[in-house]
Design an enzyme around this catalytic site. Sequence first.
Site, PDB file in Angstrom:
ATOM      1  N   ASP A  15       1.331  -1.077  -0.198  1.00  0.00           N
ATOM      2  CA  ASP A  15      -0.087  -0.199   0.416  1.00  0.00           C
ATOM      3  C   ASP A  15       1.048   0.939  -0.545  1.00  0.00           C
ATOM      4  O   ASP A  15       2.330   1.247   0.192  1.00  0.00           O
ATOM      5  CB  ASP A  15      -1.002   0.465   1.495  1.00  0.00           C
ATOM      6  CG  ASP A  15      -0.378   0.428   2.805  1.00  0.00           C
ATOM      7  OD1 ASP A  15       1.125   0.163   2.611  1.00  0.00           O
ATOM      8  OD2 ASP A  15      -1.031   0.007   3.245  1.00  0.00           O
ATOM      9  N   CYS A  16       0.333   2.090   0.024  1.00  0.00           N
ATOM     10  CA  CYS A  16       1.365   3.744   0.120  1.00  0.00           C
ATOM     11  C   CYS A  16       2.065   3.678   1.138  1.00  0.00           C
ATOM     12  O   CYS A  16       3.276   4.215  -0.023  1.00  0.00           O
ATOM     13  CB  CYS A  16       0.190   5.139   0.009  1.00  0.00           C
ATOM     14  SG  CYS A  16      -0.873   5.359   0.623  1.00  0.00           S
ATOM     15  N   ASP A  71       1.654   4.270   9.269  1.00  0.00           N
ATOM     16  CA  ASP A  71       1.241   4.768   8.406  1.00  0.00           C
ATOM     17  C   ASP A  71       1.041   6.386   7.843  1.00  0.00           C
ATOM     18  O   ASP A  71       2.094   6.958   8.296  1.00  0.00           O
ATOM     19  CB  ASP A  71      -0.646   5.304   8.728  1.00  0.00           C
ATOM     20  CG  ASP A  71      -1.136   4.217   9.332  1.00  0.00           C
ATOM     21  OD1 ASP A  71      -1.287   3.003   8.306  1.00  0.00           O
ATOM     22  OD2 ASP A  71      -1.499   3.420  10.882  1.00  0.00           O
ATOM     23  N   HIS A 113      -2.682   9.713   1.570  1.00  0.00           N
ATOM     24  CA  HIS A 113      -1.867   8.902   1.330  1.00  0.00           C
ATOM     25  C   HIS A 113      -0.450   9.321   0.523  1.00  0.00           C
ATOM     26  O   HIS A 113      -0.685  10.854   0.705  1.00  0.00           O
ATOM     27  CB  HIS A 113      -2.745   8.488  -0.176  1.00  0.00           C
ATOM     28  CG  HIS A 113      -1.821   8.128  -1.418  1.00  0.00           C
ATOM     29  ND1 HIS A 113      -2.012   6.869  -1.942  1.00  0.00           N
ATOM     30  CD2 HIS A 113      -1.405   8.892  -2.746  1.00  0.00           C
ATOM     31  CE1 HIS A 113      -1.553   6.431  -2.577  1.00  0.00           C
ATOM     32  NE2 HIS A 113      -0.827   7.754  -3.577  1.00  0.00           N
ATOM     33  N   HIS A 127       3.837   5.671  -6.621  1.00  0.00           N
ATOM     34  CA  HIS A 127       2.728   5.268  -5.008  1.00  0.00           C
ATOM     35  C   HIS A 127       1.793   3.583  -5.344  1.00  0.00           C
ATOM     36  O   HIS A 127       2.215   4.098  -6.365  1.00  0.00           O
ATOM     37  CB  HIS A 127       1.930   6.746  -5.342  1.00  0.00           C
ATOM     38  CG  HIS A 127       1.225   6.987  -6.041  1.00  0.00           C
ATOM     39  ND1 HIS A 127      -0.148   7.558  -5.891  1.00  0.00           N
ATOM     40  CD2 HIS A 127       1.643   6.964  -7.860  1.00  0.00           C
ATOM     41  CE1 HIS A 127      -0.500   7.213  -7.380  1.00  0.00           C
ATOM     42  NE2 HIS A 127       0.532   7.505  -8.578  1.00  0.00           N
TER      43      HIS A 127
END
Length: 152
Positions: A53-54, A72, A104, A115
Site C-alpha cells: 500500500d502507499c 501510516d 496517501h 506510489h
Amino acid sequence: ISSTRWLKAKLLDGTSAFVQQGDLLKEEDLFAQAKKFLGLPYTWCGKSSFGFDCSGLIQTLFRLKKLVLPRDSKDQANHNSLITISEAEAKPGDIVFFGDPIFHVGLVMPEGVLHATVARMSTQTVLHTLQEIYETEKLSPRLYKRPQLTKL
C-alpha cells in the site's frame, strides 16, 4: 578517522555518531530500488513482494536509507525526521503527502511520483507524471516533506 570513508552525523537525540559512506544509499540507488517495485499489486497493509500500500511502499524504501518511518501516511507526515518544504522546493527523493486529512503518500522521482494506488484504474505500484497527479482532484492538497540526514 578517514573523511572519505566515514561521515559524522547528528542523531535525533543530538548526539554524534559515525557512519560508513558505503552504508548510505545514494539517491540514484533509491530510485533504482524504487523502480523494482513497479507493477507490484496494490495490497492494503502490504509491504512485501506480494504487494504494497502507499505508506508501506514509502516505509520500505526509506528503511533502505536507514530512516525508520511510522507505518501510516498521516503518521509519516508528522515524523520528526522530515521537514516541510514548499512545492517549488520539491525535488527527487522528497516525499509528497496527499489530502486533508492526509490519506496517501508517494516518492518524488525524476520522472514523476511513485506510489502504490488503486486510483485511475490502477491497482499496483505505478509511476505517474506530476501532471497526472495534479489533474487528480482527490490528490489535493499536497504536502511536501524532505528527509533529513544531518552531516556535521
